[in-house]
Design a protein around this motif. Structure first.
Motif, PDB file in Angstrom:
ATOM      1  N   ARG A 179       0.831  -1.210   0.000  1.00 26.88           N
ATOM      2  CA  ARG A 179       0.000   0.000   0.000  1.00 26.88           C
ATOM      3  C   ARG A 179       0.861   1.253   0.000  1.00 26.88           C
ATOM      4  N   LEU A 180       1.984   1.222   0.725  1.00 25.93           N
ATOM      5  CA  LEU A 180       2.896   2.365   0.739  1.00 25.93           C
ATOM      6  C   LEU A 180       3.525   2.597  -0.636  1.00 25.93           C
TER       7      LEU A 180
ATOM      8  N   LYS B 269       3.651   6.000  -5.489  1.00 27.24           N
ATOM      9  CA  LYS B 269       3.458   6.186  -6.930  1.00 27.24           C
ATOM     10  C   LYS B 269       2.379   7.242  -7.193  1.00 27.24           C
ATOM     11  N   LYS B 270       1.279   7.185  -6.428  1.00 21.99           N
ATOM     12  CA  LYS B 270       0.221   8.189  -6.591  1.00 21.99           C
ATOM     13  C   LYS B 270       0.745   9.587  -6.284  1.00 21.99           C
ATOM     14  N   ILE B 271       1.526   9.704  -5.219  1.00 19.21           N
ATOM     15  CA  ILE B 271       2.074  11.009  -4.845  1.00 19.21           C
ATOM     16  C   ILE B 271       2.986  11.536  -5.943  1.00 19.21           C
ATOM     17  N   THR B 272       3.835  10.667  -6.485  1.00 16.98           N
ATOM     18  CA  THR B 272       4.729  11.075  -7.569  1.00 16.98           C
ATOM     19  C   THR B 272       3.937  11.526  -8.789  1.00 16.98           C
TER      20      THR B 272
ATOM     21  N   LYS C  42       0.066   8.416   3.967  1.00 13.90           N
ATOM     22  CA  LYS C  42       1.397   7.799   3.976  1.00 13.90           C
ATOM     23  C   LYS C  42       1.984   7.808   5.385  1.00 13.90           C
ATOM     24  N   ASP C  43       1.825   8.921   6.091  1.00  9.68           N
ATOM     25  CA  ASP C  43       2.320   9.000   7.468  1.00  9.68           C
ATOM     26  C   ASP C  43       1.644   7.953   8.351  1.00  9.68           C
TER      27      ASP C  43
ATOM     28  N   ALA D 171       3.526   4.805  10.237  1.00  8.83           N
ATOM     29  CA  ALA D 171       3.409   4.570  11.679  1.00  8.83           C
ATOM     30  C   ALA D 171       2.893   3.154  11.941  1.00  8.83           C
ATOM     31  N   LEU D 172       1.927   2.719  11.149  1.00 14.73           N
ATOM     32  CA  LEU D 172       1.396   1.368  11.294  1.00 14.73           C
ATOM     33  C   LEU D 172       2.473   0.326  10.972  1.00 14.73           C
ATOM     34  N   LEU D 173       3.277   0.597   9.965  1.00 14.33           N
ATOM     35  CA  LEU D 173       4.362  -0.313   9.605  1.00 14.33           C
ATOM     36  C   LEU D 173       5.385  -0.414  10.734  1.00 14.33           C
ATOM     37  N   ALA D 174       5.691   0.714  11.359  1.00 13.90           N
ATOM     38  CA  ALA D 174       6.628   0.689  12.486  1.00 13.90           C
ATOM     39  C   ALA D 174       6.056  -0.142  13.635  1.00 13.90           C
TER      40      ALA D 174
END
Length: 160
Positions: A23-24, A29-32, A138-139, A143-146
């Motif tokens: 998902r990240l 890619k969407k942000i870019t 994304k943030d 945080a969820l990934l951490a």
């Protein structure tokens, strides 16, 4: 039995981690793509060449923007040109027909460009909001990934 529970927990956490990373990457890619499209919109006028250079995920949005900007600019020009031409005619008095025609074309072109600039500013604001929303998402995912990484580490230690 406890070993199997910890192994299942580790497997579940690894699956969550891979899902979040996927998902990240999609979000990055969407942000870019939004940033590239925003740079096209920010320069003021989008041409067909710019449309071809835009990210493929933004092609539909670019075409919709081009149609909307053109149609709203035409409408703005058609609504305001007669009044501007009348005001110019009153101020300048009698003039030759060729000069009057040139002035009509100039007024129409300036009104059209003014409306296109306004459409560009609106689209830039919309893109800015979308980019902020993506950055916020994304943030949250980071945080969820951490959290998942920390849980995975503690589950591996508990299993061992």
């Amino acid at each position: 039995m406890g070993f199997l529970m910890f192994t299942a927990r580790i497997h579940s956490l690894m699956h969550q981690k891979l899902n979040i990373e996927y998902r990240l990457s999609k979000l990055a890619k969407k942000i870019t793509d939004v940033q590239q499209y925003a740079s096209l919109v920010g320069k003021g006028s989008i041409s067909i060449g710019d449309l071809l250079n835009s990210p493929s995920s933004m092609t539909g949005r670019t075409m919709n923007y081009l149609a909307w900007a053109h149609n709203s600019a035409l409408q703005y020009m058609q609504q305001n040109a007669p009044m501007m031409q009348q005001m110019y005619g009153q101020q300048m008095g009698m003039q030759n027909p060729q000069q009057a025609q040139q002035m009509q074309v100039y007024i129409q072109r300036m009104l059209y460009q003014q409306a296109r600039d306004q459409a560009s500013q609106i689209e830039a604001r919309n893109l800015n909001e979308e980019e902020k929303r993506y950055a916020s998402e994304k943030d949250k995912l980071e945080a969820l990934l951490a959290e998942v990484n920390q849980d995975l580490k503690s589950a591996k230690e508990a299993r061992n």
